[in-house]
Design a protein around this motif. Structure first.
Motif, PDB file in Angstrom:
ATOM      1  N   PRO A   1       0.810  -1.229   0.000  1.00  0.00           N
ATOM      2  CA  PRO A   1       0.000   0.000   0.000  1.00  0.00           C
ATOM      3  C   PRO A   1       0.838   1.272   0.000  1.00  0.00           C
ATOM      4  N   ASP A   2       2.054   1.221   0.545  1.00  0.00           N
ATOM      5  CA  ASP A   2       2.994   2.340   0.527  1.00  0.00           C
ATOM      6  C   ASP A   2       2.406   3.604   1.139  1.00  0.00           C
ATOM      7  N   LEU A   3       1.909   3.489   2.366  1.00  0.00           N
ATOM      8  CA  LEU A   3       1.434   4.668   3.094  1.00  0.00           C
ATOM      9  C   LEU A   3       2.660   5.476   3.520  1.00  0.00           C
ATOM     10  N   GLU A   4       2.873   6.612   2.872  1.00  0.00           N
ATOM     11  CA  GLU A   4       4.112   7.374   3.031  1.00  0.00           C
ATOM     12  C   GLU A   4       3.928   8.728   3.698  1.00  0.00           C
ATOM     13  N   ALA A   5       2.695   9.160   3.908  1.00  0.00           N
ATOM     14  CA  ALA A   5       2.455  10.484   4.486  1.00  0.00           C
ATOM     15  C   ALA A   5       1.352  10.379   5.520  1.00  0.00           C
ATOM     16  N   ALA A   6       1.452  11.219   6.550  1.00  0.00           N
ATOM     17  CA  ALA A   6       0.432  11.214   7.599  1.00  0.00           C
ATOM     18  C   ALA A   6       0.342  12.604   8.204  1.00  0.00           C
ATOM     19  N   CYS A   7      -0.865  12.973   8.596  1.00  0.00           N
ATOM     20  CA  CYS A   7      -1.063  14.242   9.299  1.00  0.00           C
ATOM     21  C   CYS A   7      -2.311  14.124  10.157  1.00  0.00           C
ATOM     22  N   ARG A   8      -2.379  15.012  11.135  1.00  0.00           N
ATOM     23  CA  ARG A   8      -3.520  15.009  12.036  1.00  0.00           C
ATOM     24  C   ARG A   8      -4.585  15.964  11.508  1.00  0.00           C
ATOM     25  N   THR A   9      -5.832  15.515  11.500  1.00  0.00           N
ATOM     26  CA  THR A   9      -6.964  16.350  11.108  1.00  0.00           C
ATOM     27  C   THR A   9      -7.966  16.374  12.258  1.00  0.00           C
ATOM     28  N   ALA A  10      -8.964  17.229  12.141  1.00  0.00           N
ATOM     29  CA  ALA A  10      -9.982  17.298  13.186  1.00  0.00           C
ATOM     30  C   ALA A  10     -10.740  15.985  13.326  1.00  0.00           C
ATOM     31  N   ALA A  11     -10.784  15.196  12.249  1.00  0.00           N
ATOM     32  CA  ALA A  11     -11.517  13.935  12.268  1.00  0.00           C
ATOM     33  C   ALA A  11     -10.665  12.750  12.707  1.00  0.00           C
ATOM     34  N   GLY A  12      -9.352  12.929  12.775  1.00  0.00           N
ATOM     35  CA  GLY A  12      -8.479  11.831  13.156  1.00  0.00           C
ATOM     36  C   GLY A  12      -7.192  11.830  12.360  1.00  0.00           C
ATOM     37  N   ALA A  13      -6.453  10.726  12.448  1.00  0.00           N
ATOM     38  CA  ALA A  13      -5.173  10.592  11.759  1.00  0.00           C
ATOM     39  C   ALA A  13      -5.404  10.194  10.310  1.00  0.00           C
ATOM     40  N   LEU A  14      -4.841  10.965   9.395  1.00  0.00           N
ATOM     41  CA  LEU A  14      -4.983  10.708   7.963  1.00  0.00           C
ATOM     42  C   LEU A  14      -3.661  10.200   7.423  1.00  0.00           C
ATOM     43  N   LEU A  15      -3.692   9.033   6.756  1.00  0.00           N
ATOM     44  CA  LEU A  15      -2.509   8.444   6.146  1.00  0.00           C
ATOM     45  C   LEU A  15      -2.762   8.295   4.653  1.00  0.00           C
ATOM     46  N   LEU A  16      -1.723   8.544   3.842  1.00  0.00           N
ATOM     47  CA  LEU A  16      -1.906   8.643   2.402  1.00  0.00           C
ATOM     48  C   LEU A  16      -0.869   7.811   1.655  1.00  0.00           C
ATOM     49  N   GLY A  17      -1.326   7.115   0.622  1.00  0.00           N
ATOM     50  CA  GLY A  17      -0.434   6.356  -0.237  1.00  0.00           C
ATOM     51  C   GLY A  17       0.366   7.273  -1.151  1.00  0.00           C
TER      52      GLY A  17
END
Length: 301
Positions: A76-92
């Motif tokens: 899946p190569d989840l390489e990026a993450a940041c915190r949002t108001a809805a929770g932790a967002l991880l991105l391929g």
């Protein structure tokens, strides 16, 4: 600007297996959620424990992926993450068709997954990249927008860059299970010098963005290679406000792939970061670093 390594921790799950390929991290549930780019599980580091967190269902029956096993193309190569108001967002990363998913982990633990293939395609077109050149490796939230960083391969003439997206629309679509709108809001091209490519990003209290960067001897965005140098930089848009080398860790140059803010001085001149290091070896535990950054100059008037 100066960078000092305060501590080094080897990340190992409570059952003794290594946390592999730590590619991003984000504050979550009182600890740090670490993405493994070659696995469907992340790792929650909290209160001296490291436990697995399922982020994605198995891919063709696999939960771990490697070149040796012939499954690297599925990761899946989840390489990026940041915190949002809805929770932790991880991105391929989008570097192959298998790497185009978004994962949102709510504070209570619910996990939502969405396909971002049309968004990745639009970002590639906006940045003028050829097929196979896209590799989105860092993300942070700037003025309510998702700022997503293209790592680039400067030595081959592919610069690092960023693109801003409509974060609210993206998060709403992931939570709602619908198609994610493209929502492009702007781009910028970066030149950190010395063929440095961006590996992650975090926003600072003054609105600047701190990025980790490295040079890697690889022919393309798919292959790994030896790391030649590593640095941290503070950006104001596309301008480099400050740049400093990352000191060797235990005598070796390391590729920081995840970075998050632990604390920052009210003066804005520095603070502490948490960072992860991907060893590019499934049998070697990833490292969790604590870094001290000082001497950051103020934004230019």
């Amino acid at each position: 600007m100066r960078v000092e390594v305060l501590s080094v921790e080897r990340l190992v799950f409570d059952d003794g297996t290594p946390v592999r390929a730590a590619s991003a991290l984000v504050e979550h549930d009182g600890g740090w959620l670490v993405a493994q780019d070659d696995a469907t599980h992340g790792a929650l580091v909290r209160d001296g424990e490291v436990r697995p967190v399922r982020l994605l269902p198995p891919v063709e029956g696999h939960d771990r992926f490697s070149e040796a096993e012939g499954t690297k193309h599925l990761k899946p190569d989840l390489e990026a993450a940041c915190r949002t108001a809805a929770g932790a967002l991880l991105l391929g990363s989008g570097s192959t068709p298998a790497r185009t998913r978004a994962v949102l982990v709510e504070p209570a633990g619910a996990v939502h997954v969405a396909d971002l293939a049309p968004v990745h395609a639009a970002v590639r077109a906006e940045l003028g990249l050829a097929p196979g050149e896209l590799n989105l490796e860092g993300a942070c939230v700037v003025d309510g927008r998702l700022r997503w960083f293209q790592r680039g391969l400067p030595a081959a003439g592919v610069p690092a860059a960023w693109v801003d997206l409509d974060l609210d629309a993206l998060v709403a679509a992931v939570l709602g299970g619908g198609a994610v709108p493209v929502g492009l809001l702007g781009t910028g091209v970066l030149d950190l010098g010395a063929d440095l490519a961006v590996t992650d990003a975090v926003v600072l209290p003054d609105g600047g963005v701190l990025v980790s960067a490295a040079t890697e001897d690889s022919a393309d965005t798919y292959a790994d290679g030896p790391v030649g140098s590593a640095a941290l930089a503070v950006l104001d848009g596309t301008d480099v406000r400050a740049l400093a080398p990352l000191p060797p860790v235990e005598g070796a140059v390391v590729k920081v792939e995840g970075v998050a803010l632990e604390s920052w001085a009210s003066s804005g001149a520095g603070g502490r970061l948490v960072a992860t290091v991907d060893a590019d070896d499934a049998d070697v535990p990833s490292l969790l670093l604590r870094l001290e950054v000082s001497g950051v100059p103020p934004q230019r008037a």
